[in-house]
Design an enzyme around this catalytic site. Structure first.
Site, short mmCIF file in Angstrom:
data_model
loop_
_atom_site.label_atom_id
_atom_site.label_comp_id
_atom_site.label_asym_id
_atom_site.label_seq_id
_atom_site.Cartn_x
_atom_site.Cartn_y
_atom_site.Cartn_z
CB CYS A 6 -0.73 0.09 1.33
SG CYS A 6 -2.03 1.54 1.39
CB CYS A 51 -5.48 -0.44 2.27
SG CYS A 51 -4.10 -1.03 3.52
CB CYS A 56 -3.75 2.90 5.75
SG CYS A 56 -3.81 3.03 4.10
CB CYS A 106 -9.60 -3.27 -11.85
SG CYS A 106 -9.38 -2.14 -12.98
#
Ligand code: FE
Length: 129
Positions: A45, A94, A97, A117
């Protein structure tokens, strides 16, 4: 979800990252650095560094966005239903976060049949040694 304030995200991300990751934007297809990337490694991330996708599950979707048939494990990403733009899609973010990553569609290759995607700007590739 994120411990960061909105101002801290503004300060720590590029303008394009902030637009995509914190405002559920989408980068232009074929504009991102990872769409055609074939390098082995782990995609983490861009907001918090958590491992999200492996190059092992990346495939060439032809869409202009990096695409994966699965996340790196069952707890890396979370999905929500997204009704924006007059479509019903499954949004992916994510889990650690809360940063927006992209969408998942049921038209991917086996073994999962899924296509994650993902926006390149939401990711950072950590290359294998
Ligand atoms: Fe994150």
């Amino acid at each position: 979800m994120s411990d960061k304030t909105d101002q801290e995200w503004l300060d720590s991300l590029s303008a394009e990252q902030y637009r995509v990751m914190r405002q559920h934007g989408t980068e232009h297809p074929f504009s991102g650095k990872y769409a055609d990337c074939k390098i082995n490694g782990t995609y983490v991330c861009a907001g918090c560094g958590e491992a999200l996708f492996s190059s092992d599950s990346k495939f060439d979707s032809g869409t202009g966005w990096p695409s994966y048939y699965q996340a790196i494990n069952n707890s890396a990403v979370e999905e929500t239903t997204d009704h924006s733009l007059g479509m019903t899609r499954t949004e992916v973010h994510c889990k650690k976060c809360g940063s927006h990553l992209g969408h998942v569609f049921p038209d991917g290759p086996q073994p999962t049949g899924l296509r994650y995607c993902i926006n390149s700007v939401s990711l950072e590739l950590k290359e294998k040694d």
